[in-house]
Design a protein around this motif. Sequence first.
Motif, PDB file in Angstrom:
ATOM      1  N   VAL A   1       0.866  -1.188   0.000  1.00 60.05           N
ATOM      2  CA  VAL A   1       0.000   0.000   0.000  1.00 60.05           C
ATOM      3  C   VAL A   1       0.899   1.233   0.000  1.00 60.05           C
ATOM      4  N   SER A   2       1.393   1.589  -1.158  1.00 62.04           N
ATOM      5  CA  SER A   2       2.361   2.681  -1.262  1.00 62.04           C
ATOM      6  C   SER A   2       1.829   3.901  -1.984  1.00 62.04           C
ATOM      7  N   ARG A   3       0.718   3.739  -2.707  1.00 62.70           N
ATOM      8  CA  ARG A   3       0.271   4.818  -3.587  1.00 62.70           C
ATOM      9  C   ARG A   3      -1.215   5.112  -3.401  1.00 62.70           C
ATOM     10  N   GLU A   4      -1.550   6.384  -3.543  1.00 63.49           N
ATOM     11  CA  GLU A   4      -2.915   6.826  -3.305  1.00 63.49           C
ATOM     12  C   GLU A   4      -3.912   6.176  -4.257  1.00 63.49           C
ATOM     13  N   ASN A   5      -3.509   5.957  -5.513  1.00 68.90           N
ATOM     14  CA  ASN A   5      -4.469   5.440  -6.492  1.00 68.90           C
ATOM     15  C   ASN A   5      -4.306   3.951  -6.753  1.00 68.90           C
ATOM     16  N   GLY A   6      -3.642   3.230  -5.849  1.00 68.90           N
ATOM     17  CA  GLY A   6      -3.419   1.805  -6.043  1.00 68.90           C
ATOM     18  C   GLY A   6      -4.528   0.922  -5.498  1.00 68.90           C
TER      19      GLY A   6
ATOM     20  N   THR B   1      12.352   3.258  -7.773  1.00 64.60           N
ATOM     21  CA  THR B   1      13.213   2.818  -8.868  1.00 64.60           C
ATOM     22  C   THR B   1      12.480   2.062  -9.965  1.00 64.60           C
ATOM     23  N   ASP B   2      11.625   1.092  -9.599  1.00 66.66           N
ATOM     24  CA  ASP B   2      10.977   0.231 -10.591  1.00 66.66           C
ATOM     25  C   ASP B   2       9.464   0.384 -10.644  1.00 66.66           C
ATOM     26  N   GLY B   3       8.870   0.984  -9.614  1.00 70.00           N
ATOM     27  CA  GLY B   3       7.415   1.075  -9.540  1.00 70.00           C
ATOM     28  C   GLY B   3       6.873   2.295 -10.259  1.00 70.00           C
ATOM     29  N   GLU B   4       5.793   2.849  -9.727  1.00 74.89           N
ATOM     30  CA  GLU B   4       5.073   3.921 -10.407  1.00 74.89           C
ATOM     31  C   GLU B   4       5.385   5.298  -9.836  1.00 74.89           C
ATOM     32  N   GLY B   5       6.494   5.410  -9.119  1.00 70.90           N
ATOM     33  CA  GLY B   5       6.856   6.690  -8.528  1.00 70.90           C
ATOM     34  C   GLY B   5       6.622   6.686  -7.034  1.00 70.90           C
ATOM     35  N   ILE B   6       7.435   7.431  -6.315  1.00 71.45           N
ATOM     36  CA  ILE B   6       7.387   7.402  -4.862  1.00 71.45           C
ATOM     37  C   ILE B   6       6.381   8.411  -4.309  1.00 71.45           C
ATOM     38  N   GLU B   7       5.660   8.010  -3.280  1.00 73.51           N
ATOM     39  CA  GLU B   7       4.759   8.889  -2.534  1.00 73.51           C
ATOM     40  C   GLU B   7       5.058   8.655  -1.063  1.00 73.51           C
ATOM     41  N   GLU B   8       6.211   9.192  -0.607  1.00 71.80           N
ATOM     42  CA  GLU B   8       6.738   8.805   0.694  1.00 71.80           C
ATOM     43  C   GLU B   8       5.841   9.190   1.860  1.00 71.80           C
ATOM     44  N   HIS B   9       4.997  10.182   1.718  1.00 74.42           N
ATOM     45  CA  HIS B   9       4.136  10.601   2.822  1.00 74.42           C
ATOM     46  C   HIS B   9       2.766   9.932   2.785  1.00 74.42           C
ATOM     47  N   TRP B  10       2.504   9.170   1.731  1.00 76.94           N
ATOM     48  CA  TRP B  10       1.175   8.612   1.589  1.00 76.94           C
ATOM     49  C   TRP B  10       0.785   7.642   2.712  1.00 76.94           C
TER      50      TRP B  10
ATOM     51  N   PHE C   1       6.156  -7.289  -7.479  1.00 79.18           N
ATOM     52  CA  PHE C   1       7.317  -6.776  -8.202  1.00 79.18           C
ATOM     53  C   PHE C   1       7.094  -7.041  -9.675  1.00 79.18           C
ATOM     54  N   SER C   2       7.302  -6.023 -10.494  1.00 81.37           N
ATOM     55  CA  SER C   2       7.072  -6.180 -11.926  1.00 81.37           C
ATOM     56  C   SER C   2       8.030  -5.302 -12.706  1.00 81.37           C
ATOM     57  N   VAL C   3       8.851  -5.944 -13.527  1.00 78.66           N
ATOM     58  CA  VAL C   3       9.721  -5.250 -14.477  1.00 78.66           C
ATOM     59  C   VAL C   3       9.522  -5.927 -15.823  1.00 78.66           C
ATOM     60  N   ASN C   4       9.320  -5.144 -16.861  1.00 74.81           N
ATOM     61  CA  ASN C   4       9.091  -5.722 -18.186  1.00 74.81           C
ATOM     62  C   ASN C   4      10.231  -6.658 -18.591  1.00 74.81           C
ATOM     63  N   THR C   5       9.873  -7.873 -18.964  1.00 75.06           N
ATOM     64  CA  THR C   5      10.844  -8.867 -19.422  1.00 75.06           C
ATOM     65  C   THR C   5      10.218  -9.687 -20.538  1.00 75.06           C
ATOM     66  N   ASN C   6      11.029 -10.023 -21.540  1.00 73.96           N
ATOM     67  CA  ASN C   6      10.561 -10.944 -22.569  1.00 73.96           C
ATOM     68  C   ASN C   6      11.560 -12.081 -22.705  1.00 73.96           C
ATOM     69  N   CYS C   7      11.335 -12.967 -23.638  1.00 74.48           N
ATOM     70  CA  CYS C   7      12.157 -14.164 -23.763  1.00 74.48           C
ATOM     71  C   CYS C   7      13.609 -13.846 -24.123  1.00 74.48           C
TER      72      CYS C   7
ATOM     73  N   ASP D   1      -6.177   0.772 -14.160  1.00 78.73           N
ATOM     74  CA  ASP D   1      -5.595   2.107 -14.288  1.00 78.73           C
ATOM     75  C   ASP D   1      -5.261   2.662 -12.906  1.00 78.73           C
ATOM     76  N   THR D   2      -4.061   2.341 -12.434  1.00 77.40           N
ATOM     77  CA  THR D   2      -3.612   2.817 -11.128  1.00 77.40           C
ATOM     78  C   THR D   2      -2.502   3.851 -11.257  1.00 77.40           C
ATOM     79  N   GLY D   3      -2.287   4.358 -12.469  1.00 76.64           N
ATOM     80  CA  GLY D   3      -1.283   5.383 -12.679  1.00 76.64           C
ATOM     81  C   GLY D   3      -0.155   4.982 -13.598  1.00 76.64           C
ATOM     82  N   TRP D   4      -0.090   3.694 -13.945  1.00 73.06           N
ATOM     83  CA  TRP D   4       1.019   3.229 -14.787  1.00 73.06           C
ATOM     84  C   TRP D   4       0.747   3.366 -16.281  1.00 73.06           C
ATOM     85  N   MET D   5      -0.501   3.606 -16.643  1.00 72.91           N
ATOM     86  CA  MET D   5      -0.853   3.668 -18.061  1.00 72.91           C
ATOM     87  C   MET D   5      -0.634   5.058 -18.638  1.00 72.91           C
ATOM     88  N   ASP D   6       0.102   5.125 -19.762  1.00 68.65           N
ATOM     89  CA  ASP D   6       0.150   6.387 -20.495  1.00 68.65           C
ATOM     90  C   ASP D   6      -1.040   6.429 -21.463  1.00 68.65           C
ATOM     91  N   GLN D   7      -1.199   7.530 -22.175  1.00 71.07           N
ATOM     92  CA  GLN D   7      -2.370   7.701 -23.036  1.00 71.07           C
ATOM     93  C   GLN D   7      -2.409   6.658 -24.137  1.00 71.07           C
TER      94      GLN D   7
END
Length: 265
Positions: free
Chosen positions: A20-25, A52-61, A112-118, A209-215
């Motif tokens: 539970v790190s982000r307001e819109n998660g 580093t790898d997530g959707e941006g830090i919200e340290e006070h959330w 934990f999720s980082v884009n990976t392919n074969c 749509d928790t903040g990771w999607m661009d247009q």
Amino acid sequence: MNNEKQSQPLKGKVAIVTGVSRENGIGTSTCYRLAQAGADLFFTHYCPYDETDGEGIEEHWPAQLAAQLNEIGVRAAHMEADLRDEDLPKKLLEKAVEEIGVPSILVHNATFSVNTNCKDLTSELLDHHYEINNKGPVLLTQAFANLFEKTFQTEKEGSIVFLVSGGPDPNNLAYIATKGALKAITPPLATGLAPIGINVNAVDPGPTDTGWMDQETKEGLLPLFPKGRLGKADDAAKLIRFLVSPDASWVTGQVIHSDGGFLGR
């Protein structure tokens, strides 16, 4: 029937929600929904991943969320938690009991999720996904179940929910593989924990749509939702609230797609 019991079916229960790190998660929406149902909350977060790898830090959330949950009328506490730490289950449960009480609800939302392919998948990346998406949750489940069995010898109304994923995305290989393992473990865990009164289910919310999607991502995914909109964090949270409530006492061992009929599974 008591009206308060109808409106707050989780009153008197303690729930743990991880990730539970982000307001819109989904984790935050789940905390809101469980609090509205009367549950006291102990939640975790891990800012280094978000930075580093997530959707941006919200340290006070986390502190803001705890205050908001208090305003709803429930108790709330939180801690930073790295699921790679093998001592975490013991430390987390001891802290939850000290701050709030013995939990009977556990929602595995941390991931934990980082884009990976074969082509670019590495042993290190696969291990990292496994440690956080599989090993950590399974060991926490074991510790939670042991504490539950020891504490609730007569009242047997416990619940565990895994957040899972799937689909044919070739660039999300490690994430889908490890989340698929949680789907596979849900039925046997449910069978094993049923005698002590714990239900185990999994929720696949589809693209949310928790903040990771661009247009561009939103425009590409929207035609795959026959209901005409993207998934929201609260869509998953409402189902989780049901699954951990007395109304779902006969529901266990299920992997439930709550994705608006998403066509890209």
